[in-house]
Design an enzyme around this catalytic site. Structure first.
Site, PDB file in Angstrom:
ATOM      1  N   ASP A 505      33.136  15.736  50.280  1.00 48.41           N
ATOM      2  CA  ASP A 505      33.723  16.249  51.515  1.00 48.41           C
ATOM      3  C   ASP A 505      32.847  17.396  52.021  1.00 48.41           C
ATOM      4  O   ASP A 505      32.020  17.933  51.270  1.00 48.41           O
ATOM      5  CB  ASP A 505      35.147  16.727  51.227  1.00 48.41           C
ATOM      6  N   ASP A 681      42.054  14.803  51.624  1.00 50.63           N
ATOM      7  CA  ASP A 681      41.215  14.185  50.589  1.00 50.63           C
ATOM      8  C   ASP A 681      42.036  13.632  49.429  1.00 50.63           C
ATOM      9  O   ASP A 681      41.473  12.962  48.553  1.00 50.63           O
ATOM     10  CB  ASP A 681      40.209  15.209  50.037  1.00 50.63           C
TER      11      ASP A 681
END
Length: 780
Positions: A505, A681
């Site tokens: 990420d 996430d």
């Protein structure tokens, strides 16, 4: 359905008729089934709960479960903690937990209570955590229930656990001292017999009796750790390695006593006592090595022990134990003092958090920032407001995660456990066959046949096989913790070692997650008015604007429009579209507009972590190609990917698309490592082959992750992969060594090529080799 509705008769078949049906203590004259009224009542209680299976599966010391007279004792109600949902939670240390059956009985007995929501006991830590609906005073009733079953409880603390472990360690040391003293003295007598070729039968007989007078008490006393464990195994109907050791020692001593009575040429008291000394020494060293390997939890809990200075409402101070501090209390942290509890500082602070995060450089914390327990105050004294009691704080939570990761069973651990369970019965069969062949087929004297059978029992070592993988896992989890990586899953190391692709990420992972305003000559007055509106939002860009102008007060009448911005009547602050402008290419822009005036753009930058490029390069060096998935705008993602050295990247990726990308990689045969920090996430973290979240990640992301990086940055991640790969290699080495050792050692003993003393030396050495090899896992 309540367990009270499933009562059935209790089977006590595992106990001798001469033993108490509950605690196993030997019955006195006139006693039929129970040694006391307490045991009779406890037996009836177990039957009433429908938990009679306990008696058939337990392995407990005789008398260890004998209930004592209930005394007023300590009031446990103040130790119960009220949770956010109104339930109560209590943590106790339980004395008398000796095997899995005891854990099962405790959990099931408490679960039968209608108001108890959960009860979880840890055998290694002897910690019981129970939650229930109702008043805190119910804690005393639940403790009384356990006491009626024969267990003794107290509020859980690391000091209580250490005291219990120290008592067990002292018992082993005492037994080792007796065995070592006896074996040295008997060895002197044996040497005189060996070298005295022309010694007369009377003198030799006298020396044999002297050896017996020393050896028999030594064998009986020093061997108690093995005999008691073997007796528990017999009562439970499960053979154990201690049963093989006990049979070998007692058979050697019995054979020696027989030779003494008939004035034979040789006795083996020296071998029996030396065998005990070596086995006890091996157990002491093994215990020390495993304690060293598991000391991460002890060190972590020790950080929150000690006195703290509580600030009273009148301004005076009082020194109290950290365990007595509750959330909301104010404490003074002196210069150089360690923070025992989590809290929020009232002023700026400089803290060294190396003990829990591994950071080598002290870090500044602003007033209002959360302060981590375990850190050391490197600056001036300050006061802080405690946010969680010791049992609910970050240190206790990390200790529980470590305990879970160390005790849980991965694939290799389960394989080793199954192998060692099947191995012990096979060893007893081989020993019996050895005796039968030497005595019945080869027509050897029964003493020779018995010596060879004893050697088979002694030289085999399923202990090494059983320790092969758990020791490596415990060492690795502790080593990673000391490097700032918290392992939260039993199989995380196995999966991390095989990861071959990294999915990262951007915000909060590769970058710091704290946008900063880019100074572009903005008008100070306009900046102040925009910051006053921004104070009404928790959006990262709004907070960055507030940090650039921290002294302005909150504007009145501000309304937040979700996903767009803030409306303050005549003024707006938010996305370009919200303020009538085309969208920004990089997505890191806020626009401020007052009425029909000219809009003012505030551009921000999220600084990349200093170690991100080096970490990405290190992952590539380990064979993990990295790709970047982010929900941010294309321009911002491209810039960070270029700076970090990541060739493959995707922008504008929502949570569903991230999870789909992980699924596609797995379908293609890849084993992706996902690293992310946000709520968006969580799905991808849970779906990945293995996952990690950096420091500062949301609770949901950390819960979904297999590893949590405690220190800032990603530098610990490549190191964790190296340790995981090294741990798996060492685990395979240990399993291979254990199998090869037993394949070679058993035939040698059966062929009569080793003596009992040599068998003991080799067996004890094999376990130590496995444990010492496991300690290498922490040095990667």
């Amino acid at each position: 359905m309540s367990l009270l509705g499933r009562a059935r008769p209790v089977s006590s078949a595992a106990l001798s008729p001469a033993c108490c049906a509950h605690c196993g203590a030997r019955l006195a004259a006139g006693q039929e089934r129970f040694c006391c009224s307490g045991c009779e009542g406890a037996h009836a209680l177990v039957a009433g709960l429908g938990l009679g299976a306990f008696y058939g599966r337990r392995e407990t010391e005789a008398g260890a479960l004998r209930p004592e007279a209930l005394a007023p004792g300590l009031d446990l109600a103040p130790f119960a903690v009220t949770q956010r949902d109104g339930t109560q939670r209590l943590e106790l240390i339980v004395s008398g937990l000796t095997c899995g059956a005891c854990v099962w009985l405790v959990e099931q007995a408490l679960a039968a209570e209608p108001d108890v929501l959960s009860a979880r006991a840890s055998l290694s830590a002897r910690r019981l955590t129970v939650t229930w609906r109702g008043e805190a005073g119910r804690a005393n009733d639940l403790a009384a229930l356990l006491q009626r079953l024969g267990f003794r409880v107290a509020p859980w603390s690391p000091a209580c656990l250490r005291a219990t472990e120290d008592a067990e360690g002292r018992a082993l040391i005492r037994a080792l001292g007796i065995a070592a003293f006896g074996s040295m003295n008997i060895m002197l007598i044996s040497v005189a017999v060996w070298v005295g070729g022309d010694m007369g039968p009377a003198l030799r007989h006298g020396l044999h009796w002297l050896a017996a007078l020393i050896g028999m008490p030594v064998v009986l006393l020093a061997g108690m750790p093995f005999y008691s464990s073997a007796w528990r195994a017999i009562r439970a109907g499960r053979p154990s390695m201690d049963l093989a050791v006990s049979l070998g020692v007692l058979a050697t001593a019995g054979m020696s006593l027989s030779e003494t009575l008939r004035n034979g040429p040789y006795t083996w008291f020296d071998g029996a006592t030396m065998l005990l000394a070596l086995l006890l020494a091996g157990r002491v060293f093994d215990r020390a090595a495993r304690r060293r390997a598991r000391q991460s939890v002890a060190e972590l809990l020790a950080l929150q022990e000690g006195l703290v200075s509580r600030v009273l409402p009148d301004g005076h101070m009082e020194a109290v134990q950290a365990e007595a501090i509750a959330a909301g209390d104010r404490v003074l942290v002196s210069a150089g003092e360690r923070l025992r509890l989590d809290g929020v500082a009232t002023t700026d602070a400089l803290l060294d958090a190396a003990a829990t995060t591994g950071e080598s450089v002290p870090r500044n914390f602003a007033a209002g920032d959360p302060l981590p327990a375990g850190a050391v105050n490197m600056g001036a004294a300050f006061t802080m407001t405690v946010t969680a009691a010791a049992r609910d704080g970050s240190l206790a939570a990390m200790a529980r995660l470590l305990e879970r990761a160390e005790q849980a069973k991965g694939r290799f651990v389960a394989i080793a456990d199954r192998a060692s369970r099947f191995y012990v019965p096979a060893v007893h069969a081989v020993a019996a066959l050895t005796f039968a062949v030497w005595w019945g087929v080869l027509d050897a004297p029964w003493q020779v046949a018995l010596v060879n059978a004893v050697c088979v029992l002694l030289i085999t070592c399923p202990c090494a096989l059983a320790l092969a993988v758990p020791a490596v896992q415990v060492v690795s989890v502790g080593a990673l913790f000391r490097r700032g990586v918290l392992v939260t899953s039993a199989t995380a190391l196995e999966r991390l070692a095989t990861a071959d692709h990294a999915v990262l990420d951007k915000t909060g992972t590769l970058t710091e997650g704290r946008p900063v305003l880019i100074p572009e000559g903005q008008d100070e007055a306009v900046l102040a008015r925009a910051a006053a509106i921004a104070r009404a939002s928790r959006h990262p860009l709004a907070q960055a604007l507030v940090r650039a102008c921290p002294d302005v007060p909150l504007a009145e009448g501000v309304r937040e429009v979700p996903g767009q911005g803030l409306d303050a009547g005549t003024a707006r602050l938010g996305s370009p579209a919200f303020c009538g402008l085309p969208p920004s290419a990089d997505g890191m822009t806020l626009v401020f507009r007052e009425g029909s005036g000219e809009p003012v753009r505030f551009r921000f930058a999220d600084r990349m972590r200093d170690d991100a490029p080096a970490s990405v390069a290190a992952l590539a060096g380990l064979g993990l190609d990295a790709e970047l998935l982010s929900g941010d705008a294309e321009g911002a993602v491209a810039a960070i990917a270029w700076q970090a050295g990541i060739a493959e990247w995707r922008a504008g990726v929502d949570p569903v698309a991230k999870q789909a990308r992980i699924a596609a990689l797995k379908a293609a045969g890849r084993r992706p490592l996902m690293v992310g920090d946000g709520i968006n996430d969580a799905a991808a973290l849970a779906a990945a082959h293995v996952s990690a979240s950096p420091a500062g990640a949301t609770d949901l992301a950390q819960t979904a992750s297999d590893l949590v990086l405690q220190r800032e940055g990603l530098a610990a991640l490549p190191e964790a992969i190296r340790i995981a790969r090294r741990a798996q290699a060492i685990a395979r080495e240990n399993i291979g060594f254990s199998l090869l050792y037993n394949v070679l050692a058993v035939p040698m003993a059966a062929l009569g090529l080793v003596t009992p003393l040599l068998a003991a030396v080799v067996m004890a050495s094999s376990s130590l080799v496995v444990v010492l090899n496991a300690l290498r896992a922490g040095k990667a």
